[in-house]
Design a protein around this motif. Structure first.
Motif, PDB file in Angstrom:
ATOM      1  N   LYS A  95       0.852  -1.201   0.000  1.00  0.00           N
ATOM      2  CA  LYS A  95       0.000   0.000   0.000  1.00  0.00           C
ATOM      3  C   LYS A  95       0.875   1.235   0.000  1.00  0.00           C
ATOM      4  O   LYS A  95       1.936   1.254   0.639  1.00  0.00           O
ATOM      5  CB  LYS A  95      -0.842   0.043   1.273  1.00  0.00           C
ATOM      6  N   THR A  96       0.366   2.290  -0.668  1.00  0.00           N
ATOM      7  CA  THR A  96       1.075   3.576  -0.675  1.00  0.00           C
ATOM      8  C   THR A  96       1.248   4.091   0.748  1.00  0.00           C
ATOM      9  O   THR A  96       0.324   4.028   1.557  1.00  0.00           O
ATOM     10  CB  THR A  96       0.269   4.593  -1.509  1.00  0.00           C
ATOM     11  N   VAL A 127       5.162   4.435  -3.266  1.00  0.00           N
ATOM     12  CA  VAL A 127       4.064   3.747  -3.955  1.00  0.00           C
ATOM     13  C   VAL A 127       4.571   2.391  -4.449  1.00  0.00           C
ATOM     14  O   VAL A 127       5.571   2.338  -5.172  1.00  0.00           O
ATOM     15  CB  VAL A 127       3.576   4.579  -5.165  1.00  0.00           C
ATOM     16  N   THR A 165       4.813  -7.474  -4.134  1.00  0.00           N
ATOM     17  CA  THR A 165       5.435  -6.197  -4.494  1.00  0.00           C
ATOM     18  C   THR A 165       6.637  -6.473  -5.385  1.00  0.00           C
ATOM     19  O   THR A 165       7.530  -7.238  -5.015  1.00  0.00           O
ATOM     20  CB  THR A 165       5.882  -5.438  -3.236  1.00  0.00           C
ATOM     21  N   ARG A 198      -0.593  10.953  -4.523  1.00  0.00           N
ATOM     22  CA  ARG A 198      -0.901   9.525  -4.446  1.00  0.00           C
ATOM     23  C   ARG A 198      -1.647   9.065  -5.711  1.00  0.00           C
ATOM     24  O   ARG A 198      -1.288   8.083  -6.340  1.00  0.00           O
ATOM     25  CB  ARG A 198      -1.768   9.239  -3.215  1.00  0.00           C
ATOM     26  N   GLU A 199      -2.678   9.836  -6.083  1.00  0.00           N
ATOM     27  CA  GLU A 199      -3.514   9.445  -7.215  1.00  0.00           C
ATOM     28  C   GLU A 199      -2.696   9.356  -8.510  1.00  0.00           C
ATOM     29  O   GLU A 199      -2.754   8.366  -9.236  1.00  0.00           O
ATOM     30  CB  GLU A 199      -4.634  10.491  -7.354  1.00  0.00           C
ATOM     31  N   GLU A 259       0.192   6.673  -8.364  1.00  0.00           N
ATOM     32  CA  GLU A 259      -0.352   5.307  -8.503  1.00  0.00           C
ATOM     33  C   GLU A 259      -0.693   5.025  -9.972  1.00  0.00           C
ATOM     34  O   GLU A 259      -0.492   3.915 -10.466  1.00  0.00           O
ATOM     35  CB  GLU A 259      -1.565   5.106  -7.585  1.00  0.00           C
ATOM     36  N   GLN A 260      -1.187   6.049 -10.674  1.00  0.00           N
ATOM     37  CA  GLN A 260      -1.464   5.859 -12.113  1.00  0.00           C
ATOM     38  C   GLN A 260      -0.181   5.574 -12.886  1.00  0.00           C
ATOM     39  O   GLN A 260      -0.151   4.742 -13.792  1.00  0.00           O
ATOM     40  CB  GLN A 260      -2.107   7.118 -12.693  1.00  0.00           C
ATOM     41  N   ASP A 310       0.829   2.152 -12.368  1.00  0.00           N
ATOM     42  CA  ASP A 310      -0.071   1.286 -13.123  1.00  0.00           C
ATOM     43  C   ASP A 310       0.370   1.194 -14.593  1.00  0.00           C
ATOM     44  O   ASP A 310       0.321   0.118 -15.193  1.00  0.00           O
ATOM     45  CB  ASP A 310      -1.484   1.861 -13.016  1.00  0.00           C
TER      46      ASP A 310
END
Ligand code: SME
Length: 164
Positions: free
Chosen positions: A94-95, A120, A128, A147-148, A151-152, A155
């Motif tokens: 988790k971040t 992240v 992980t 964070r948003e 995380e992208q 991804d």
């Protein structure tokens, strides 16, 4: 691919991230080489935000992180999953958003200038694979916006290198 990074200088952080995301996607589409892409993502984030330290640690065993491509001062080479902010992100998958590193039990001070931190993880198959670590020399420098978008970005890297 044109190597000039375009982003609104002096813009708000979310405007800068919005400008960076398609450029990061284009850069990482160019090569199958993970290390090259981690190096360029570190460089892009460093250039756009001038963070104190930006880089990756890769999980080189089920309980150890090893330094990967980064931008910034000399860094710790090995971080066990049970230690530090990077270890917490890797272990908990988790971040971790740490407004004041001095208040984080077990924080690893690679540099005395680091005051706040976000880490992240990139998780694939329940494990992980690597973490992105960003350190700031200002207290409370990261929030849900970072964070948003970060995380992208992870991804994109996950889809590029772990899903075939
Ligand atoms: N502060 C991190 C260690 C890595 S460096 O700061 C580059 C941590 O506690 O995990």
């Amino acid at each position: 691919m044109n190597e000039t990074l375009i982003f609104p200088r002096g813009g708000k952080r979310n405007e800068i991230y919005t400008a960076l995301l398609p450029q990061i996607q284009a850069v990482i589409a160019d090569t199958d080489d993970l290390i090259a892409n981690l190096a360029n993502v570190s460089a892009i984030l460093k250039q756009a935000f001038d963070f104190h330290w930006v880089g990756f640690y890769r999980a080189t065993s089920p309980e150890m992180l090893t330094l990967g491509p980064f931008q910034g001062p000399l860094a710790c080479v090995s971080i066990p999953f049970e230690r530090g902010v990077c270890g917490a992100a890797a272990r908990e998958r988790k971040t971790q958003l740490v407004p004041d590193v001095e208040k984080f039990p077990g924080h690893i001070a690679c540099s005395g200038l680091s005051k706040s931190e976000i880490v992240v993880p990139l998780v694939y198959n329940g494990e992980t694979q690597l973490v992105l670590d960003i350190d700031s020399d200002k207290v409370n420098d990261f929030d849900a916006t970072d964070r948003e978008y970060l995380e992208q970005i992870l991804d994109f890297i996950r889809k590029r290198h772990w899903i075939v």
